[in-house]
Design an enzyme around this catalytic site. Structure first.
Site, PDB file in Angstrom:
ATOM      1  N   GLU A 144      -3.784  -5.989  -8.415  1.00 42.12           N
ATOM      2  CA  GLU A 144      -2.947  -7.610  -8.321  1.00 42.12           C
ATOM      3  C   GLU A 144      -1.721  -7.826  -8.401  1.00 42.12           C
ATOM      4  OE1 GLU A 144      -3.657 -11.998  -7.075  1.00 42.12           O
ATOM      5  OE2 GLU A 144      -5.056 -10.457  -7.140  1.00 42.12           O
ATOM      6  N   GLY A 165     -13.410   4.828  31.016  1.00 39.95           N
ATOM      7  CA  GLY A 165     -13.247   4.765  29.953  1.00 39.95           C
ATOM      8  C   GLY A 165     -13.365   3.146  28.742  1.00 39.95           C
TER       9      GLY A 165
END
Length: 1337
Positions: free
Chosen positions: A1268, A227
Site C-alpha cells: 500500500e 490470424g
C-alpha cells in the site's frame, strides 16, 4: 469434408461468449494457449523439411475453433499439473492471472500484481548467461553486502529470496509431443475442402489456390481469415456479421520467401513473427546498403503488439486492412513495396503507396481479389529508409504518431532526387505528404530544407482541433519532431559515407538518433534476515512460496468463473446508461425478450427491497446520473444470447441539467457529496503576513483504473427454502456484499452466504463494487428462481466500476528569504538560535527549539532560505454520482496532507465533489498517492524559487524529532530520517546527480533527471471498529488444522502468511494446516481486506486478521497445556488424538477475536489519534527523457522502507514492487479519457495502458516494505521526469517555475519541453471548438 458446428464464431477462450464449452472440458487456465502447427516453409531454414512444425503462444480469445484444424493445442493444463507433474517453467504466480514469456529480451502479457521483476527473474533461471552485475570485472554485484553496508543497521539484511537448487531441471524430452495422427494428416496428398456449417455462419478452408480463388469469386464479401486479429475484434466490438468466412491457413502458395537480386517477395500468409524471422535472415545475408527497408521494418516489429498477436497476425492481412495506426505500411510505402494480388481475371500488382493507403478509388483492392504476396525492393547506397514512431508505452501500444520516410539522393551528393513521407495516426488513414515531398526535390539536405519541410508538412497534414483521439497539438508537434529525427539520422549516415563532403550533426544532437533500448531488468531485494536462533521449523520471516502459486501456473487454481455450471444457471448481461444525466422516459425490452434463450429482463421494478441503499442505486429508476449506470439486466441461457438481447433493449431519455463532469463544474454548481473536512495548526493568516514571498498554484491529478486481471465476477445461487441465497464472488469485503444483498432482497443477513476463495487482483476495486453487483445479481436470481452467473467484460467493468478519485489541489505556500526580517520575527517569539552544519550538502543549517529548520545560503544582498513557514491547501476530489468511499477518501487525504514535512502554520481543507460520472472508489493508497504529489509539488516549487535542490528543501522542512502531526498525534520520525539518509547514500544520489548534470550538458535533445522523495505513511483506520477482526481455528483428531479468518486472498498471499503464523504458534509443520476460503457463514461481520492491514507487518500489531488468528491459536495451545504437561515429549498427533485431548473433552476449536486499535478522530476539534502507527520510506529514481517525443526511460529506482519485520519477504517484496510499478503507471502513462459529455473512452487495453515489463526500472533495488505504501514511491519517477524537463527548459532559457500535472504522459512531457518545434505548430482558439476529451480533475 463437412463438419456440423454451431460456430458464430466460436473462440478458444469462449469467456464470456460461450462459457459452457470451457467448463465442459474443465480447462480453467485458459488465459494463454500454445499452438503446435505443421507449416510448409514456415521459415527460410525450414524449407528442406516440408512437414516440420513450430509451436508458438497465441491469444486464446482471438482464435476461432475452426482455425485449429490440423493444429495441436497445449493449454496450461497440458504443460504440467499438480495431479501429475509440473513443468519447470511453472514456477509460481501471484494473483493467478499473470504469465510471461521470455525469449531473448523481455516479452510479457500484462501483469498488475508483481511489477514483473519476479517473472523476469524466473525466466532468467533458464538462461545460461550471467545476470549478475559484473562490477569492474570482479564478478561481484555492486549491491553485494560488505562490512560497511551494515555500519548503520542493527539487523543483518538478506538478499536471497529463493534457492536455485530447488528448481526442477528442464528436460527437453518431456516437452509435449506433436500427435502422430496430425503428422499423417499433414502428409496426406489428397486434402479436400473443409467446411464447418453453423446456424448462421459457414467457415470454409480451401486446400488449393484455385479453390481459394473460386471461393472468393463466389463470396466476394467474405473476409479471408488467417490470424483473426482484425476480423475477430470487429465481430466482438463492432457487431459485424459475416455469413461466410474463408480461411486459407496453411495454403503453400501463401507461405514463402523468394529472394532475388532486386528484392524479396514474402507470402501474404506469413505471420508477423515469421516475417520477423525472414527479415533477420535476409539482413544477415545481404549487404547493409540493401537492407535499409528491412531493418526499419525489424525495428518496428520488435515492439509491434505482443508476441501472441505477432504469431497470428499476417503480413497480407496487415497490409490489406490498412489501419490508420499501422507501423509497417508507412515503411513499406516508403520502401516502394508492391502488393501481388490474384483473382479469376489473373494476377496484377498494386503499388503500396499513398494512393493505396489513403484508399483512393484508383488504387482499391477489388472485392474478389486475394493478396498473394508483398514485394519489397532492396534499398540502394544513396537511398535511406527509416521508420519512426511514438506510443504511450514502448511496447504493445498503438502509435500516437508514426512515420515511414525515405529519401534518395543524386549519387555522391546530398541533393534530393526523391522524397517520401507517410504518417500514421494523424487522420482516418495513413497520410502521404506528397506535396511537401514534391516541393523539396532538388533541394540540398540542410537546415534550411528542414525548416521549409516542417512548415510545408504542417500546412499539408491538418489535424482538426476536435479530432478523434485528441492530443492534437502534440500530434502536430510529433509530425515535425519525427521529421527532424529523420533529418538527423540521414545527415549522420551521409557523414559516415563521406565525412569530408557531408558535415556531421552537432555532438549534442547525437543522443536524439537512437530510441531507448529494451534491456533485461536487474536489481537486488533486501530484507531482514531471520534470527539465527529462531527454530528451523518456524517458517515466519522466511521467503516462502505463495500457497497457490503452483496452482496458478498450472491453471488449477479455481476462480469464480472456473466453477462448474450449476443446474439451470443463467447468464447476466447489463444494459447501461448512455447519458450522463437524464430522465428515463421509457424502457422497451420487447425485442430483447424475443431473442432465443432469453428468460427475463430485470429492472428497478423487480427489486423486492431497497433499490437505493446508503445512496448506492442498484438499478436506475426514473433517472440516470452517469454514463455506465446499470438500467436493467438481461438473463439468458448463454452469455452470447444475453449480450445480444441487451443490445436490443431500447431506452428513451430526456436530458437533464446540469450535467456535471469535472471538478471545476462541480465547484461552479456547488455540487458536493460531503461536508468540508479540515485540520489546522498554528496561525496561517498571521504567518502569511511575515513572509517575503507567497507561491500559489494548482495541481491536477487524473484518476486510475484498477485493471485487475480478473474482472468483477458473481455466481448467485438461490436456495429452494427459507429464502436463502448463496453468492460466490471475488471481493475484498464479503460482509458488505451480504449487507447490500439483504437490503435489496429485504431478507435477514443470516439467510445470505457469501463465499470468497480467491480473486485475481483487487487493489481496492473490490471493496464496495461487488456489493452493488452482488445485489444486482441476487435480484435477478430471485426473480428468475435460477442461478445467475454475472461476469463483467473488461469494457463494462472499466465503465461501471470506475477507479481512483481524480484530484484538484490548490496550494498557497509562504517562504522567508530576508534573513534579518526572519531573525527579528523569530526573536520576538524568544526562540534562541543554534547553528549546526549538515555535511551532506555542505550548507549552513539553523535549527530552532520548536523543531523547524531554516537553511540560509549567503548571496549578495540577501539571504535565501527555503523554509516553508505556512501552507494553506485545498483538495477537491471527483467522487462521481454516489457516495461510495468518497467521504473516507477525503478524510484520508486531509489527514495525510503533510506527508513527511513539519510546517508550523498549516491548514488543509478537503471536499468530495458530486459529478455525473460513475462513482470512484477505493484504490491502493486510498488518497495518499494523490495528496502527497501535491505536497511534493509545492516543495519542489519552493526549491525552484529559492534556486536550491529539491532534496535540500525537503530535508530542511522534514520532521526531525518526536513531534505532533497537524491533527495532534505524537510520532517519532527517526525511522523516516534513517530511510532518507540510507536512500541518499545507498543510491549514490549525489554522484549520480552530478553525472546526470554532466550528461545534460552534453546532450540537447535527451535529458536525465533524478528525484528522491520521503514518505510518512499511516497504517490502519481512524475509526476504531474498522480495525477489528476474527478468526476460527479447528484442530481435527488426525492432527490436521483448518484455519478460517475474515481476510480475503487477493493474490497478496494473506492465506500463506496465516499458515506461517499458525505453524509457529501451534509448533507444527505448514503441511498440517489448510486454509480454504473466506465466508460470512464461518466468520461473520469481518471488515474489508485493504490498506495493507492484512499482511505486511509482524511484531508491531500486524493486522486484525493476524491478531485475531494469533489469539485463536494461543487459546488452543492453552487448552492443550494439561495434555502436553502429561506427555511433554509427545507428538502433535498424540496430543490432539482421541486418546488424549478428545477423550478429556478439550475443545479443539477456537474463535479468535481482536477488538482493534483504539483509534479516533474528532473532526470538530480537528485532532485525534487517528492511526495506530506509521511506516516510513524513501525512494530515488533516475529517468532519461527524449525531449523530441516525450518518451522516457526509467533507468534506476532504489526503495528503502522501514516497516518492521516481514512474515514472508518474498511476498512482501513482490507487493512493494507491484505497488511501485502501479504507482509509476498512475503518475506517467495511465490515462483515462472522458468526452465532454461524460463518456469514458478508455475501456480496453487498447485505450488504457498500464506498464509492461519494458517500463520497469533497468535497475531495481528494494528494501522490504508495504504494498500500500509502495504506491506513492512511484511518484519519484514523476519528479525525476520533472527534473529532466526542468533541465531542458533551463537550457532553452525558460527559468520560470512550472507544474507537471499527473499523469506525466508523453504528450505532457513533450509539450512542456518547449522548443522551436512546439512554437512552430498552429494553435487553435479553444472557444471555437469542443475538444474530443477533457480532464475531469
Amino acid at each position: 469434408m463437412e463438419s456440423k458446428a454451431a460456430w458464430a464464431p466460436l473462440f478458444l477462450d469462449s469467456l464470456p461468449s460461450s462459457p459452457p464449452h470451457r467448463h465442459q472440458v474443465r480447462l480453467w487456465g485458459r488465459r494463454l494457449w500454445r499452438l503446435h502447427r505443421h507449416g510448409v516453409e514456415v521459415r527460410p531454414q525450414d524449407q528442406e523439411d516440408p512437414v516440420s512444425f513450430v509451436h508458438f503462444p497465441v491469444t486464446a480469445c482471438l482464435v476461432p475453433i475452426c482455425l485449429l484444424y490440423g493444429a495441436a493445442v497445449t493449454t496450461v493444463e497440458g504443460v504440467g499439473s499438480i495431479r501429475t507433474r509440473i513443468h519447470p517453467v511453472q514456477v509460481g504466480g501471484q494473483c493467478g492471472l499473470d504469465q510471461m514469456l521470455v525469449s531473448g529480451t523481455p516479452r510479457s502479457n500484462l501483469c498488475r500484481c508483481t511489477g514483473y521483476r519476479p517473472i523476469v527473474e524466473s525466466g532468467k533461471t533458464f538462461c545460461v548467461e550471467s545476470t549478475v552485475c559484473q562490477m569492474k570485472g570482479s564478478g561481484k554485484c555492486c549491491m553485494d553486502q560488505d562490512e560497511k553496508f551494515f555500519v548503520d543497521r542493527q539487523e543483518k539484511m538478506c538478499t536471497k529470496l529463493y534457492n536455485e537448487d530447488e528448481f526442477q531441471p528442464l528436460d527437453p524430452s518431456q516437452e509435449p509431443i506433436f500427435p502422430s495422427e496430425l503428422i499423417r494428416m499433414a502428409e496426406d496428398p489428397n486434402k479436400r475442402r473443409l467446411m464447418f456449417q453453423g446456424e448462421r455462419t459457414t467457415w470454409i478452408t480451401p486446400v488449393t489456390l484455385n479453390d481459394l480463388v473460386e471461393l472468393k469469386t463466389s463470396f466476394p464479401k467474405a473476409p479471408i481469415v488467417m490470424g483473426n486479429t482484425e476480423v475477430g475484434p470487429r465481430i466482438k466490438f463492432r457487431d459485424e456479421f459475416h455469413p461466410v468466412f474463408i480461411s486459407p491457413l496453411g495454403l503453400p502458395e501463401l507461405y514463402f520467401v523468394d529472394s532475388t537480386d532486386d528484392g524479396v517477395t514474402i507470402g501474404a500468409g506469413y505471420s508477423l513473427a515469421q516475417l520477423n524471422d525472414a527479415l533477420h535472415f535476409i539482413v544477415s545475408e545481404q549487404p547493409k546498403e540493401k537492407t535499409k527497408t528491412y531493418r526499419a521494418l525489424l525495428k518496428h516489429l520488435r515492439t509491434l503488439a505482443g508476441a501472441q498477436i505477432r504469431n497470428m497476425a499476417t503480413l497480407g492481412g496487415h497490409v490489406v486492412s490498412r489501419p490508420n495506426y499501422s507501423d509497417l505500411n508507412p515503411i513499406l510505402a516508403a520502401g516502394n513495396a508492391t502488393i501481388n494480388v490474384i483473382s479469376k481475371e489473373g494476377e496484377r500488382q498494386i503499388p503500396l503507396d499513398g494512393h493505396f493507403l489513403e484508399r483512393s478509388p484508383e488504387a482499391r483492392l477489388k472485392s474478389e481479389e486475394i493478396v498473394l504476396s508483398v514485394y519489397i525492393p532492396h534499398s540502394t547506397q544513396w537511398h535511406f529508409v527509416l521508420g519512426l514512431r511514438m506510443a504511450q508505452r514502448q511496447e504493445n501500444a498503438f502509435a500516437i504518431v508514426n512515420a515511414g520516410m525515405s529519401v534518395k539522393f543524386e549519387d555522391g551528393t546530398d541533393t534530393i532526387k526523391d522524397l517520401q513521407m507517410f504518417y500514421g495516426s494523424v487522420g482516418p488513414t495513413v497520410v502521404s505528404a506528397r506535396q511537401t515531398c514534391q516541393q523539396l526535390i532538388g533541394r540540398q539536405w540542410d537546415d534550411q530544407m528542414l525548416s521549409d519541410a516542417c512548415r510545408l508538412v504542417l500546412g499539408e497534414i491538418y489535424i482538426p482541433p476536435a479530432a478523434e483521439g485528441g492530443m492534437v497539438e502534440y500530434r502536430r508537434t510529433l509530425i515535425i519532431s519525427l521529421l527532424f529525427k529523420f533529418y538527423l539520422k540521414v545527415r549522420r549516415r551521409l557523414n559516415k559515407m563521406d565525412p569530408q563532403k557531408f558535415p556531421d550533426i552537432p555532438e549534442k544532437f547525437m543522443s536524439a538518433l537512437e530510441d531507448f533500448p529494451i534491456e533485461t531488468p536487474r536489481g537486488i531485494q533486501m530484507f531482514q534476515c531471520v534470527d539465527p536462533y529462531q527454530p528451523p521449523q518456524d517458517p515466519v520471516g522466511h521467503p516462502i512460496m505463495h500457497q497457490s502459486a503452483i496452482k496458478h501456473t498450472t491453471g488449477e487454481a479455481v476462480f469464480v468463473d472456473d466453477m462448474p455450471p450449476v443446474a439451470q444457471e443463467l447468464f447476466l448481461a447489463v444494459v447501461t446508461s448512455t447519458r450522463a444525466h437524464a430522465k428515463i422516459m421509457a424502457i422497451d425490452a420487447s425485442e430483447a425478450l424475443a431473442v432465443p434463450g432469453v428468460v427475463d429482463v430485470i429492472t428497478a421494478e423487480d427489486v423486492p427491497g431497497d433499490n437505493n441503499h446508503h445512496g448506492e442505486v442498484f438499478y436506475a429508476q426514473d433517472e440516470v446520473i452517469c454514463v455506465g449506470q446499470i438500467v436493467c439486466t438481461v438473463a439468458a441461457d448463454t452469455y452470447a444470447h444475453a449480450r445480444e438481447a441487451a443490445k436490443k433493449v431500447k431506452i428513451t431519455y430526456e436530458d437533464l441539467e446540469p450535467r456535471i463532469i469535472t471538478i471545476e463544474q462541480a465547484l461552479k454548481h456547488n455540487s458536493f457529496l460531503t461536508v468540508e473536512k479540515k485540520i489546522e495548526q498554528g496561525n496561517v493568516e498571521q504567518a502569511f503576513k511575515y513572509v517575503d514571498q507567497i507561491i500559489e498554484g494548482e495541481v491536477h491529478m487524473e484518476g486510475q483504473e484498477h485493471f485487475y486481471m480478473e474482472t468483477q465476477t458473481v455466481l448467485a445461487i438461490p436456495k429452494e427454502e427459507d429464502k436463502e441465497i448463496v453468492l460466490h464472488l471475488g471481493t475484498q469485503f464479503p460482509t458488505h456484499v451480504q449487507e447490500f444483498v439483504a437490503a435489496a432482497l429485504n431478507i435477514p443477513r443470516s439467510r445470505i452466504g457469501c463465499h470468497m476463495k480467491r480473486t485475481g487482483g483487487a487493489f481496492g476495486g473490490k471493496v464496495t463494487k461487488p456489493a452493488l453487483l452482488g445485489a444486482v445479481s441476487a435480484v435477478a436470481a430471485i426473480k428468475t428462481g435460477r442461478p445467475i452467473r454475472f461476469i463483467l467484460e473488461r469494457g463494462d467493468d472499466m465503465l461501471i466500476t470506475a477507479g481512483r478519485h481524480p484530484l484538484l489541489g490548490k496550494y498557497k505556500v509562504s517562504k522567508s528569504k530576508n534573513f534579518k526580517k526572519l531573525l527579528k520575527t523569530l526573536s520576538s517569539d524568544n526562540q534562541p538560535i543554534v547553528l549546526n552544519t549538515i555535511s551532506t550538502y555542505n550548507r549552513t543549517i539553523t535549527e530552532f527549539r520548536n523543531g523547524l529548520t531554516y537553511c540560509i545560503t549567503l548571496q549578495v544582498g540577501f539571504m535565501n532560505n527555503g523554509v516553508i513557514k505556512a501552507a494553506d491547501v485545498e483538495y477537491y476530489i471527483n467522487g462521481g454520482c454516489t457516495p461510495d468511499e468518497s467521504e473516507l477518501v477525503i478524510e484520508f487525504i486531509v489527514l495525510k496532507s503533510e506527508n513527511a514535512y513539519n510546517i508550523p502554520n498549516f491548514r488543509c481543507r478537503g471536499r468530495a465533489c458530486r459529478t455525473n460520472l460513475p462513482s470512484n472508489t477505493a484504490f491502493r493508497g486510498f488518497g495518499f498517492p494523490q495528496v502527497a504529489v501535491v505536497v511534493e509539488t509545492y516543495i519542489t516549487a519552493v526549491a525552484s524559487q529559492c534556486n536550491l535542490p529539491p532534496e535540500q528543501v525537503k530535508e530542511i522542512n522534514m520532521y526531525k524529532r518526536i513531534s505532533k502531526t497537524a491533527y495532534k498525534q505524537t510520532f517519532n520520525p527517526e525511522p523516516l530520517r534513517r530511510c532518507w539518509k540510507e536512500c541518499l547514500e545507498k543510491s549514490s544520489f549525489s554522484a549520480r546527480k552530478l553525472a546526470a548534470e554532466e550528461f545534460n550538458k552534453k546532450n540537447y535533445w535527451k535529458k536525465r533527471g533524478l528525484a528522491v522523495i520521503p514518505m510518512k505513511f499511516t497504517i490502519g483506520m481512524p475509526t476504531a471498529y474498522y480495525n477489528q477482526g476474527a478468526a476460527l481455528v479447528h484442530i481435527y483428531l488426525d492432527g490436521s488444522v483448518l484455519v478460517i479468518h475474515g481476510g480475503c486472498e487477493l493474490g497478496q498471499g494473506l492465506h500463506t502468511k496465516m499458515i506461517q503464523v499458525a505453524s509457529r504458534e501451534l509448533n507444527i509443520p505448514e503441511s498440517y494446516i489448510h486454509l480454504s476460503e473466506t465466508s460470512t457463514i464461518t466468520v461473520p461481520n469481518a471488515i474489508f481486506t485493504a490498506g495493507s492491514l492484512g499482511t505486511d507487518i509482524y511484531g508491531r500489531a500486524v493486522q486484525v486478521t493476524f491478531l485475531s488468528f494469533l489469539n485463536a491459536c494461543q487459546i488452543l495451545m492453552a487448552r492443550l497445556q494439561p495434555v502436553i504437561r502429561k506427555n511433554p515429549k509427545g507428538t502433535w498427533e498424540e496430543w490432539v488424538s482421541i486418546a488424549k485431548a478428545f477423550t478429556e473433552s478439550i475443545s479443539l476449536s477456537a474463535t479468535g477475536y481482536f477488538k482493534g486499535y483504539q483509534t479516533n478522530m474528532d473532526w470538530e476539534k480537528e485532532e485525534g489519534d487517528a492511526y495506530p502507527y506509521y511506516v516510513y520510506g524513501a525512494a530515488c529514481s533516475e529517468v532519461e527523457v527524449d525531449c523530441l517525443t516525450g518518451a522516457h526511460k526509467l533507468l534506476r529506482t532504489d526503495i528503502f522502507m522501514d516497516a518492521a519485520f516481514s512474515i514472508n519477504p518474498a511476498l512482501d517484496i513482490g507487493q512493494v514492487e507491484g505497488a511501485f510499478i502501479q504507482g509509476m503507471g498512475l503518475y506517467t502513462i495511465e490515462e483515462l479519457k472522458y468526452s465532454p459529455e461524460g463518456v469514458l473512452y478508455s475501456r480496453s487495453p487498447d485505450d488504457y495502458k498500464i506498464p509492461t515489463v519494458t517500463e520497469i526500472p533497468e535497475e531495481f533495488h528494494v528494501t522490504l516494505g508495504l504494498g500500500e505504501a509502495g504506491m506513492f514511491m512511484g511518484s519519484s519517477v514523476l519528479f525525476a521526469i520533472y527534473d529532466a524537463v526542468a533541465a531542458a527548459r533551463r537550457e532553452r532559457g525558460l527559468t520560470k517555475t512550472f507544474t507537471l500535472h499527473s499523469p506525466a504522459t508523453p504528450e505532457l512531457i513533450r509539450m512542456t519541453c518547449v522548443d522551436q518545434f512546439t512554437d512552430m505548430i498552429p494553435r487553435d482558439d479553444a472557444s471555437t471548438f469542443t475538444p474530443w476529451s477533457i480532464r475531469v480533475s
